[in-house]
Scaffold this motif. Structure first.
Motif: not given
Length: 306
Positions: A249-257, A272-275, A280-282
């Protein structure tokens, strides 16, 4: 010989200690322990200026006189050390000084200001490691080492400040990246010497072999550093294994912002969070929503020690 000041700052765990030790290795630079209290002094400075502006204390001092008093206070504190060196610069390194660099530039237009930038994922991984060590040793640790949202808000605040500082200050402000310092120290230390207008010295390459006064307040509780860590030679092309402690969750937040941050992109840090999978998108959506609702710009990280 005229002496002057260097201020080194950046996000905690970004490489500011390494830069201070590189500077202290030069025979004409004294790089002391973290002074800590510059933000407290600047907080007083801002309040004094406001009181003069409001005609509350203008009978005692003008704005220029307040600036002179604060300048002399800081200068006398930072240069009141015994050293056998032939000093040109006294360097003060406290990471969160970056939050008051604009004030310091106004007070010390002749000083040099150095910002250290590091991959934010590595920065947060190291922050989180510090937080975990603090818990283990029953030591109080800053909020940004224990909450990814606060850490992210801290990061974005610093990046925005630095982007403005770089555009406004072409001669006395410079950014070095941790990765470039580790990969090619000789080249980077030459750039550093040119920036400071002093002769390059080979001792800067052996900074990890030389004792530094900054050790005194960095290894006390062995939370931020152990002595071996403080004097460890940085490894080239070393992937930070601590990233494994960053949760999904931390990684997804950091990468997306961070992926859309103009300043980071300009420095070559790309995310990037294209893949992402649907799950993960949710998860990213929920993390971002929580961050922007509860943290973004709500906790300005102007850090004062008690």
């Amino acid at each position: 010989m005229e002496t002057n000041l260097i201020f080194v700052a950046g996000l905690p765990r970004s490489g500011t200690t390494m830069m201070q030790n590189i500077l202290d290795s030069h025979p004409n630079i004294y790089g002391g322990p973290e002074f800590d209290r510059i933000p407290n002094i600047i907080n007083l400075y801002r309040k004094l200026l406001a009181s003069v502006e409001n005609n509350r204390i203008d009978i005692y001092a003008s704005k220029d006189e307040v600036k002179t008093y604060i300048k002399n206070l800081i200068l006398s504190l930072l240069t009141n050390v015994d050293t056998e060196k032939n000093i040109i610069y006294f360097s003060e390194k406290t990471p969160w000084n970056i939050l008051v660099f604009k004030d310091l530039m106004s007070i010390f237009p002749e000083a040099k200001f150095i910002h250290i930038l590091r991959n934010p994922l590595d920065v947060y991984a190291s922050m989180k490691t510090v937080g975990q060590k603090a818990i283990e040793k029953n030591v109080n640790a800053p909020d940004f080492t224990q909450n990814v949202n606060i850490a992210l808000n801290y990061m974005l605040t610093v990046y925005n400040l630095v982007q403005k500082l770089e555009s406004e200050n072409k001669t006395n402000f410079i950014t070095f990246t941790y990765e470039n310092l580790v990969a090619n120290l000789e080249n980077e230390s030459n750039i550093l010497s040119n920036f400071l207008d002093i002769e390059w010295d080979s001792k800067m390459l052996d900074f990890y072999k030389i004792e530094h006064p900054g050790e005194k307040n960095m290894i006390g509780a062995e939370v931020w550093y152990t002595k071996s860590m403080f004097y460890q030679k940085p490894k080239k092309n070393n992937k930070v294994d601590k990233r494994a402690i960053i949760s999904s969750s931390e990684n997804l937040l950091l990468q997306s912002v961070l992926k859309d941050n103009e300043f980071l992109n300009s420095k070559g840090y790309l995310f990037s969070n294209n893949k992402q999978s649907l799950m993960d998108k949710v998860k990213t959506y929920k993390c971002r929503k929580n961050y922007y609702k509860n943290y973004f710009n709500n906790q300005m990280p102007f850090r004062l020690l008690n």
